[in-house]
Write a protein that holds these residues in place. Sequence first.
Motif, PDB file in Angstrom:
ATOM      1  N   ALA A 175       0.772  -0.876  -0.141  1.00  0.00           N
ATOM      2  CA  ALA A 175      -0.200  -0.339  -0.258  1.00  0.00           C
ATOM      3  C   ALA A 175       0.953   0.890  -0.119  1.00  0.00           C
ATOM      4  N   GLU A 176       1.939   1.021   0.368  1.00  0.00           N
ATOM      5  CA  GLU A 176       2.649   2.676   0.675  1.00  0.00           C
ATOM      6  C   GLU A 176       3.952   2.822  -0.931  1.00  0.00           C
ATOM      7  N   GLN A 177       3.695   2.194  -1.415  1.00  0.00           N
ATOM      8  CA  GLN A 177       4.076   2.322  -2.950  1.00  0.00           C
ATOM      9  C   GLN A 177       3.925   3.136  -3.974  1.00  0.00           C
ATOM     10  N   LEU A 178       4.630   4.050  -4.606  1.00  0.00           N
ATOM     11  CA  LEU A 178       4.231   4.539  -4.986  1.00  0.00           C
ATOM     12  C   LEU A 178       4.054   4.670  -6.454  1.00  0.00           C
ATOM     13  N   VAL A 179       2.894   4.417  -7.251  1.00  0.00           N
ATOM     14  CA  VAL A 179       3.124   3.828  -8.477  1.00  0.00           C
ATOM     15  C   VAL A 179       3.585   5.230  -9.293  1.00  0.00           C
ATOM     16  N   ILE A 180       4.150   5.686 -10.611  1.00  0.00           N
ATOM     17  CA  ILE A 180       4.372   6.240 -11.529  1.00  0.00           C
ATOM     18  C   ILE A 180       3.872   6.011 -12.825  1.00  0.00           C
ATOM     19  N   SER A 181       2.678   6.153 -13.827  1.00  0.00           N
ATOM     20  CA  SER A 181       2.500   5.849 -14.585  1.00  0.00           C
ATOM     21  C   SER A 181       2.830   6.664 -15.897  1.00  0.00           C
ATOM     22  N   ILE A 182       3.924   6.808 -16.775  1.00  0.00           N
ATOM     23  CA  ILE A 182       4.351   7.879 -17.510  1.00  0.00           C
ATOM     24  C   ILE A 182       3.480   6.335 -18.949  1.00  0.00           C
ATOM     25  N   SER A 214      -5.234   1.278 -11.805  1.00  0.00           N
ATOM     26  CA  SER A 214      -5.667   1.263 -10.031  1.00  0.00           C
ATOM     27  C   SER A 214      -6.679  -0.353  -9.869  1.00  0.00           C
ATOM     28  N   LEU A 215      -7.464  -0.343 -10.744  1.00  0.00           N
ATOM     29  CA  LEU A 215      -8.229  -1.624 -10.789  1.00  0.00           C
ATOM     30  C   LEU A 215      -7.377  -2.947 -11.621  1.00  0.00           C
ATOM     31  N   GLY A 216      -6.220  -2.837 -12.453  1.00  0.00           N
ATOM     32  CA  GLY A 216      -5.353  -3.263 -13.088  1.00  0.00           C
ATOM     33  C   GLY A 216      -4.143  -4.293 -11.928  1.00  0.00           C
ATOM     34  N   LEU A 217      -3.857  -2.773 -10.758  1.00  0.00           N
ATOM     35  CA  LEU A 217      -3.225  -3.477 -10.173  1.00  0.00           C
ATOM     36  C   LEU A 217      -2.955  -3.940  -8.890  1.00  0.00           C
ATOM     37  N   GLY A 218      -4.646  -3.459  -8.557  1.00  0.00           N
ATOM     38  CA  GLY A 218      -5.389  -3.424  -7.249  1.00  0.00           C
ATOM     39  C   GLY A 218      -4.633  -3.039  -6.389  1.00  0.00           C
ATOM     40  N   HIS A 219      -4.415  -1.462  -6.848  1.00  0.00           N
ATOM     41  CA  HIS A 219      -3.393  -0.715  -6.071  1.00  0.00           C
ATOM     42  C   HIS A 219      -3.995   0.929  -6.180  1.00  0.00           C
ATOM     43  N   SER A 220      -3.568   1.398  -4.821  1.00  0.00           N
ATOM     44  CA  SER A 220      -4.583   2.934  -4.693  1.00  0.00           C
ATOM     45  C   SER A 220      -3.622   4.545  -5.180  1.00  0.00           C
ATOM     46  N   SER A 241      -4.043   9.342  -2.106  1.00  0.00           N
ATOM     47  CA  SER A 241      -4.080   8.203  -1.207  1.00  0.00           C
ATOM     48  C   SER A 241      -2.475   8.461  -1.454  1.00  0.00           C
ATOM     49  N   VAL A 242      -2.121   9.626  -2.761  1.00  0.00           N
ATOM     50  CA  VAL A 242      -0.721   9.606  -1.980  1.00  0.00           C
ATOM     51  C   VAL A 242       0.175  10.665  -1.599  1.00  0.00           C
ATOM     52  N   THR A 243       1.016  10.429  -0.463  1.00  0.00           N
ATOM     53  CA  THR A 243       0.981  11.576   0.290  1.00  0.00           C
ATOM     54  C   THR A 243       2.072  13.022  -0.036  1.00  0.00           C
ATOM     55  N   ALA A 244       1.546  13.651   0.622  1.00  0.00           N
ATOM     56  CA  ALA A 244       2.316  15.268   0.273  1.00  0.00           C
ATOM     57  C   ALA A 244       3.955  14.286  -0.168  1.00  0.00           C
ATOM     58  N   ARG A 245       4.774  13.945   0.943  1.00  0.00           N
ATOM     59  CA  ARG A 245       5.933  13.573   0.654  1.00  0.00           C
ATOM     60  C   ARG A 245       5.841  13.056  -0.309  1.00  0.00           C
ATOM     61  N   GLN A 246       5.015  11.680  -1.212  1.00  0.00           N
ATOM     62  CA  GLN A 246       5.392  11.420  -1.784  1.00  0.00           C
ATOM     63  C   GLN A 246       4.759  12.001  -3.688  1.00  0.00           C
ATOM     64  N   ARG A 247       3.764  13.078  -3.675  1.00  0.00           N
ATOM     65  CA  ARG A 247       4.297  13.653  -4.445  1.00  0.00           C
ATOM     66  C   ARG A 247       5.132  14.910  -5.019  1.00  0.00           C
TER      67      ARG A 247
END
Length: 266
Positions: free
Chosen positions: A87-94, A104-110, A135-141
């Motif tokens: 849950a804590e991992q940040l996914v960045i899609s390009i 989100s649906l394909g990965l089961g991740h938010s 779900s993305v935190t300020a630090r992750q942003r």
Amino acid sequence: MKIGFVGGGNMAEAMLSSILTRGISGLDEIRISDTLPARRDYLQSQYRVSVTPDNPVACQGRDIVILAVKPQVLNDVMAGLKNQLTAEQLVISIIAGKSINTLSLGLGHSCIVRSMPNTPAQIGEGMTVWTSTPSVTARQRSYAASILGAMGLEIEVDDEKYLDMATAVSGSGPAYLFLFVESMIEAAVKLGFTAETAQKLVMQTLLGSAHLLHKSGRTPQELRRMVTSPGGTTAEAIATFEKGGFTQLIAEAVKAAHLKAQKLGS
């Protein structure tokens, strides 16, 4: 910051190079997966980072996972990664045209950032528009802004709809400019210049004009009026553009790209 790349293509390489150059992450903190052995060998040799053919391995233990695969293989990639991310991992899609909902649906991740970089990012002169899920935190942003900004300029937006707009403007925009340059070179050759000379004329005119626009502090309209003397050669050319509906054609092209981006993301 531990980063995993899923996909090692040109844009992924541009991001990798920028991340290392800016010191955002270290060599021992990066892992890249790619299906092609030759590509893995190249990335390992060129950048001395860890490589693997296994997507889940590339993501394991990473703070940030960057999805950089081609759109047509995304479903297979997501199937292999579904419910594999914490849950804590940040996914960045390009990945162009793939919505946050699809990811989100394909990965089961938010925890997802969706971004739209353009090709000049490959030389550190890119324009990237991005948005994030709640779900993305300020630090992750902040991490996302640093990574995407390493390739040029970045703009964070608060609604995903702007990603489709950006696709039509900055994402596809370089191709519009390249087409205009092609046409200018062809026109110069028809006047009698050699292809080599025509290319030099057009390229330097393009570069000089872009730098002038960037550094002068004047608007495009102001600069155009300064160059366009009444009754002169530029005025004659501009009148011909206007007669051909140039401005309207640009608007229609951008609108068409926007509609296509919306369809691809639906």
